[in-house]
Design a protein around this motif. Structure first.
Motif, PDB file in Angstrom:
ATOM      1  N   LEU A   1      -2.285   8.454  -9.998  1.00  0.00           N
ATOM      2  CA  LEU A   1      -1.623   7.700 -11.057  1.00  0.00           C
ATOM      3  C   LEU A   1      -1.344   6.280 -10.580  1.00  0.00           C
ATOM      4  O   LEU A   1      -1.497   5.305 -11.322  1.00  0.00           O
ATOM      5  CB  LEU A   1      -0.308   8.387 -11.439  1.00  0.00           C
ATOM      6  N   GLY A   2      -0.929   6.167  -9.334  1.00  0.00           N
ATOM      7  CA  GLY A   2      -0.621   4.863  -8.767  1.00  0.00           C
ATOM      8  C   GLY A   2      -0.231   5.009  -7.315  1.00  0.00           C
ATOM      9  O   GLY A   2      -0.263   6.103  -6.746  1.00  0.00           O
ATOM     10  N   CYS A   3       0.149   3.883  -6.720  1.00  0.00           N
ATOM     11  CA  CYS A   3       0.516   3.877  -5.305  1.00  0.00           C
ATOM     12  C   CYS A   3       1.764   3.037  -5.104  1.00  0.00           C
ATOM     13  O   CYS A   3       1.889   1.939  -5.654  1.00  0.00           O
ATOM     14  CB  CYS A   3      -0.628   3.313  -4.469  1.00  0.00           C
ATOM     15  N   GLY A   4       2.682   3.550  -4.304  1.00  0.00           N
ATOM     16  CA  GLY A   4       3.906   2.831  -3.992  1.00  0.00           C
ATOM     17  C   GLY A   4       3.941   2.396  -2.545  1.00  0.00           C
ATOM     18  O   GLY A   4       3.250   2.955  -1.685  1.00  0.00           O
ATOM     19  N   ILE A   5       4.760   1.388  -2.284  1.00  0.00           N
ATOM     20  CA  ILE A   5       4.960   0.937  -0.912  1.00  0.00           C
ATOM     21  C   ILE A   5       6.339   0.305  -0.793  1.00  0.00           C
ATOM     22  O   ILE A   5       6.809  -0.377  -1.713  1.00  0.00           O
ATOM     23  CB  ILE A   5       3.863  -0.068  -0.475  1.00  0.00           C
ATOM     24  N   LEU A   6       6.992   0.566   0.325  1.00  0.00           N
ATOM     25  CA  LEU A   6       8.221  -0.106   0.729  1.00  0.00           C
ATOM     26  C   LEU A   6       7.893  -0.887   1.991  1.00  0.00           C
ATOM     27  O   LEU A   6       7.421  -0.311   2.974  1.00  0.00           O
ATOM     28  CB  LEU A   6       9.329   0.903   1.036  1.00  0.00           C
ATOM     29  N   SER A   7       8.127  -2.193   1.983  1.00  0.00           N
ATOM     30  CA  SER A   7       7.838  -2.992   3.171  1.00  0.00           C
ATOM     31  C   SER A   7       8.632  -4.285   3.127  1.00  0.00           C
ATOM     32  O   SER A   7       8.807  -4.885   2.062  1.00  0.00           O
ATOM     33  CB  SER A   7       6.341  -3.314   3.265  1.00  0.00           C
ATOM     34  N   SER A   8       9.093  -4.714   4.294  1.00  0.00           N
ATOM     35  CA  SER A   8       9.767  -6.009   4.378  1.00  0.00           C
ATOM     36  C   SER A   8       8.761  -7.147   4.478  1.00  0.00           C
ATOM     37  O   SER A   8       9.138  -8.316   4.384  1.00  0.00           O
ATOM     38  CB  SER A   8      10.692  -6.042   5.604  1.00  0.00           C
ATOM     39  N   HIS A   9       7.475  -6.821   4.666  1.00  0.00           N
ATOM     40  CA  HIS A   9       6.462  -7.854   4.891  1.00  0.00           C
ATOM     41  C   HIS A   9       5.676  -8.146   3.611  1.00  0.00           C
ATOM     42  O   HIS A   9       4.989  -7.268   3.083  1.00  0.00           O
ATOM     43  CB  HIS A   9       5.497  -7.420   5.994  1.00  0.00           C
TER      44      HIS A   9
ATOM     45  N   PHE B   1      11.051  -4.593   0.404  1.00  0.00           N
ATOM     46  CA  PHE B   1      10.499  -4.830  -0.924  1.00  0.00           C
ATOM     47  C   PHE B   1       9.894  -3.531  -1.460  1.00  0.00           C
ATOM     48  O   PHE B   1       9.354  -2.715  -0.706  1.00  0.00           O
ATOM     49  CB  PHE B   1       9.420  -5.909  -0.881  1.00  0.00           C
ATOM     50  N   LEU B   2       9.959  -3.374  -2.777  1.00  0.00           N
ATOM     51  CA  LEU B   2       9.487  -2.150  -3.423  1.00  0.00           C
ATOM     52  C   LEU B   2       8.567  -2.484  -4.582  1.00  0.00           C
ATOM     53  O   LEU B   2       8.896  -3.315  -5.431  1.00  0.00           O
ATOM     54  CB  LEU B   2      10.689  -1.349  -3.943  1.00  0.00           C
ATOM     55  N   ILE B   3       7.400  -1.825  -4.608  1.00  0.00           N
ATOM     56  CA  ILE B   3       6.518  -1.936  -5.760  1.00  0.00           C
ATOM     57  C   ILE B   3       5.734  -0.637  -5.910  1.00  0.00           C
ATOM     58  O   ILE B   3       5.380   0.006  -4.912  1.00  0.00           O
ATOM     59  CB  ILE B   3       5.556  -3.142  -5.639  1.00  0.00           C
ATOM     60  N   PHE B   4       5.524  -0.237  -7.155  1.00  0.00           N
ATOM     61  CA  PHE B   4       4.652   0.893  -7.461  1.00  0.00           C
ATOM     62  C   PHE B   4       3.542   0.362  -8.350  1.00  0.00           C
ATOM     63  O   PHE B   4       3.795  -0.142  -9.445  1.00  0.00           O
ATOM     64  CB  PHE B   4       5.404   2.026  -8.152  1.00  0.00           C
ATOM     65  N   VAL B   5       2.311   0.456  -7.861  1.00  0.00           N
ATOM     66  CA  VAL B   5       1.154  -0.150  -8.517  1.00  0.00           C
ATOM     67  C   VAL B   5       0.392   0.905  -9.305  1.00  0.00           C
ATOM     68  O   VAL B   5      -0.041   1.915  -8.739  1.00  0.00           O
ATOM     69  CB  VAL B   5       0.214  -0.789  -7.471  1.00  0.00           C
ATOM     70  N   LYS B   6       0.230   0.672 -10.586  1.00  0.00           N
ATOM     71  CA  LYS B   6      -0.582   1.571 -11.398  1.00  0.00           C
ATOM     72  C   LYS B   6      -2.052   1.287 -11.146  1.00  0.00           C
ATOM     73  O   LYS B   6      -2.485   0.135 -11.143  1.00  0.00           O
ATOM     74  CB  LYS B   6      -0.277   1.385 -12.886  1.00  0.00           C
ATOM     75  N   ILE B   7      -2.822   2.343 -10.929  1.00  0.00           N
ATOM     76  CA  ILE B   7      -4.247   2.181 -10.668  1.00  0.00           C
ATOM     77  C   ILE B   7      -4.988   2.050 -11.988  1.00  0.00           C
ATOM     78  O   ILE B   7      -4.882   2.903 -12.867  1.00  0.00           O
ATOM     79  CB  ILE B   7      -4.798   3.365  -9.855  1.00  0.00           C
ATOM     80  N   GLY B   8      -5.740   0.959 -12.130  1.00  0.00           N
ATOM     81  CA  GLY B   8      -6.490   0.710 -13.349  1.00  0.00           C
ATOM     82  C   GLY B   8      -7.908   1.227 -13.251  1.00  0.00           C
ATOM     83  O   GLY B   8      -8.302   1.898 -12.297  1.00  0.00           O
ATOM     84  N   SER B   9      -8.706   0.882 -14.260  1.00  0.00           N
ATOM     85  CA  SER B   9     -10.091   1.351 -14.320  1.00  0.00           C
ATOM     86  C   SER B   9     -11.006   0.560 -13.412  1.00  0.00           C
ATOM     87  O   SER B   9     -12.125   0.970 -13.140  1.00  0.00           O
ATOM     88  CB  SER B   9     -10.607   1.260 -15.762  1.00  0.00           C
ATOM     89  N   SER B  10     -10.555  -0.596 -12.946  1.00  0.00           N
ATOM     90  CA  SER B  10     -11.379  -1.405 -12.056  1.00  0.00           C
ATOM     91  C   SER B  10     -10.488  -2.063 -11.019  1.00  0.00           C
ATOM     92  O   SER B  10      -9.288  -2.217 -11.219  1.00  0.00           O
ATOM     93  CB  SER B  10     -12.133  -2.482 -12.841  1.00  0.00           C
ATOM     94  N   ILE B  11     -11.092  -2.445  -9.902  1.00  0.00           N
ATOM     95  CA  ILE B  11     -10.354  -3.108  -8.843  1.00  0.00           C
ATOM     96  C   ILE B  11     -11.029  -4.425  -8.522  1.00  0.00           C
ATOM     97  O   ILE B  11     -12.178  -4.656  -8.871  1.00  0.00           O
ATOM     98  CB  ILE B  11     -10.279  -2.237  -7.568  1.00  0.00           C
ATOM     99  N   ILE B  12     -10.305  -5.306  -7.854  1.00  0.00           N
ATOM    100  CA  ILE B  12     -10.868  -6.594  -7.492  1.00  0.00           C
ATOM    101  C   ILE B  12     -11.872  -6.426  -6.375  1.00  0.00           C
ATOM    102  O   ILE B  12     -11.969  -5.375  -5.749  1.00  0.00           O
ATOM    103  CB  ILE B  12      -9.756  -7.570  -7.070  1.00  0.00           C
TER     104      ILE B  12
END
Length: 293
Positions: free
Chosen positions: A152-160, A258-269
């Protein structure tokens, strides 16, 4: 000796080998029981030598071992206990990056089921200092993503900030187009059922979560009690801003990431520039093509 030739070669990052402008950069992925103690010992050494240093006041918050300016260290045993949960619901993955015989980067991630879908969380991302700012963190996370799961997506917690940027590139559409709606609507509930303890216990903070910090500059982070020094991360943030990128996650209080949860789309860069060979010799090209055949 023959003169160098110029042949652009774009490599598939799902393969085990890729090339940077400074040599052969190989990626290997390990899952479940294939993550051996030997791998973890090398990973612990990389983390302890390159992750970061303790910040001011860390000793009073964490313990006397966390003296300001001292390197943050970890053992192989702690990596296994805290980053590789043995829950039936957890699927663990470790990706390592090698430059010849030298470990220069790694990523740990855990997947589990959330509302009928698999979610992925990057639990640790480390790149050796000389190999940063070259797209290598993004390559590591591409390898995590290409594990055969429909996340569904990917999360990460990081200070960087570079780690946040890499996650948005590998799993989403990049930092400039980052959509925080998934973070706002799902991060708390996803984290609350995470098999990894420090993620499950982290407390979300910032205006994104309507916690009353609208005037503090804090937008999206979580209190993990990890009092690492923020000098290098703030320098990285300035580099990102000089690239013309508007930083979406706000400021970072001590003890938070820092916190972000990225939704995975149909295409990537497209893969990062360091995955493209622009100038190399025949022998290097032959090695790459044969390893990807």
């Amino acid at each position: 000796m023959d003169n160098p030739i110029t042949i652009p070669v774009l490599l598939d990052l799902t393969q085990a080998a890729s090339v940077t402008s400074y040599g052969i950069f190989s990626l290997s992925r390990f899952e479940g029981s294939s993550i051996t103690d030997t791998l973890l010992e090398a990973a612990a050494e990389l983390f302890s030598n390159h992750y970061g240093i303790w910040g001011q006041g860390a000793a009073s918050k964490v313990g006397p071992f966390a003296k300001a300016g001292w390197r943050v260290k970890i053992s192989a045993a702690r990596l296994r206990a805290e980053y590789l949960p043995q829950s039936e619901n957890a699927q663990n993955v470790y990706v390592k990056a090698m430059m010849g015989e030298t470990l220069v980067g790694h990523a740990f991630a855990t997947r589990w089921e959330y509302e009928g879908r698999t979610v992925c969380w990057i639990t640790q991302l480390v790149v050796a200092t000389p190999h940063r700012s070259k797209g290598n963190a993004t390559q590591l996370l591409f390898k995590v993503r290409n594990s055969g799961y429909l996340d569904l997506g990917c999360g990460i917690l990081s200070s960087h900030p570079f780690a946040i940027k890499a996650a948005t590139r590998a799993f989403g559409v990049g930092l400039t187009k980052a959509d925080l709606s998934m973070t706002r609507e799902h991060a708390r509930s996803i984290m609350s059922c995470c098999p990894v303890g420090y993620i499950r216990e982290a407390k979300c903070k910032g205006s994104l979560f309507e916690d009353g910090q609208t005037n503090s500059g804090v937008v999206s982070c979580a209190n993990t009690g990890f009092y690492v020094d923020h000098t290098e991360p703030l320098e990285a943030l300035e580099i990102i801003k000089r690239e013309g990128i508007s930083w979406p996650l706000g400021t970072l209080p001590d003890g938070c990431e820092f916190l972000i949860f990225v939704k995975i789309g149909s295409s990537i860069i497209s893969p990062p520039r360091s995955a493209t060979v622009m100038e190399t010799r025949n022998c290097q090209i032959d090695k790459v093509l044969s390893s990807n055949a």
